[in-house]
Design an enzyme around this catalytic site. Structure first.
Site, PDB file in Angstrom:
ATOM      1  N   ALA A 193       3.293   6.116  -2.680  1.00 58.21           N
ATOM      2  CA  ALA A 193       4.363   6.760  -3.001  1.00 58.21           C
ATOM      3  C   ALA A 193       4.437   6.883  -4.519  1.00 58.21           C
ATOM      4  CB  ALA A 193       5.479   6.035  -2.381  1.00 58.21           C
ATOM      5  N   GLY A 211       0.847  -1.239  -0.021  1.00 60.36           N
ATOM      6  CA  GLY A 211      -0.078   0.201   0.119  1.00 60.36           C
ATOM      7  C   GLY A 211       0.730   1.247   0.061  1.00 60.36           C
ATOM      8  N   CYS A 212       1.847   1.159   0.785  1.00 60.44           N
ATOM      9  CA  CYS A 212       2.726   2.534   1.076  1.00 60.44           C
ATOM     10  C   CYS A 212       3.540   2.750  -0.434  1.00 60.44           C
ATOM     11  CB  CYS A 212       3.657   2.336   1.967  1.00 60.44           C
ATOM     12  SG  CYS A 212       3.037   2.175   3.670  1.00 60.44           S
ATOM     13  N   THR A 213       3.901   1.686  -0.990  1.00 61.10           N
ATOM     14  CA  THR A 213       4.644   1.584  -2.227  1.00 61.10           C
ATOM     15  C   THR A 213       3.831   2.311  -3.236  1.00 61.10           C
ATOM     16  OG1 THR A 213       6.197  -0.173  -1.857  1.00 61.10           O
ATOM     17  CG2 THR A 213       5.812   0.550  -4.039  1.00 61.10           C
TER      18      THR A 213
END
Length: 150
Positions: free
Chosen positions: A48, A43-45
């Site tokens: 970003a 999710g964070c990738t």
């Protein structure tokens, strides 16, 4: 943080280990600060990379993007390099920024929260939102900035 408050006077290290102060942009550019749980997670990738892919749009609206998590400077450096992120990543291992922005944890306090803050050119908070859904943060922030520049 409440709408109408100024960017907190916080300095953290960026991905290269240099001290970076959030108030650097006050009076110069709008600012989008997004808090995310952890480098290299799916999710964070995705989040970003969404900000990366629209970074030019933010720049065209006179805004800078900053990502903050509790990961180390070394982790941020690898994350930024691997995904070719053009914006600043700040390390917040002691949760100094999370506390100043009052970013809440999610999933019963097990995960660091995912929140995005949009500040106008004078450093005043004009919008904030939180969602575990990483895909909505970038389009929502971009829409807010388009609305204030229209």
């Amino acid at each position: 943080m409440k709408i109408g408050e100024k960017v907190p006077a916080i300095c953290l290290n960026d991905e290269s280990g240099k001290q970076f102060c959030l108030q650097k942009f006050m009076g110069k550019e709008a600012l989008v600060i997004y808090f995310y749980p952890k480098d290299f997670t799916p999710g964070c990738t995705k989040e970003a990379c969404n900000f990366r892919d629209s970074y030019e749009g933010f720049q065209n609206l006179g805004a800078e993007v900053i990502g903050i998590s509790s990961d180390s400077e070394a982790s941020h450096s690898k994350f930024k390099e691997r995904y070719k992120l053009p914006y600043i990543l700040l390390a917040d291992p002691k949760k100094k920024a999370r506390n100043a922005f009052d970013v809440k944890s999610s999933l019963l306090g097990l995960l660091p929260g995912r929140e995005t803050f949009v500040f106008d050119k004078s450093g005043i908070l004009i919008h904030k939102f939180h969602s575990r859904d990483s895909s909505i943060h970038m389009p929502k922030a971009l829409k807010i900035l388009k609305n204030i520049s229209a």
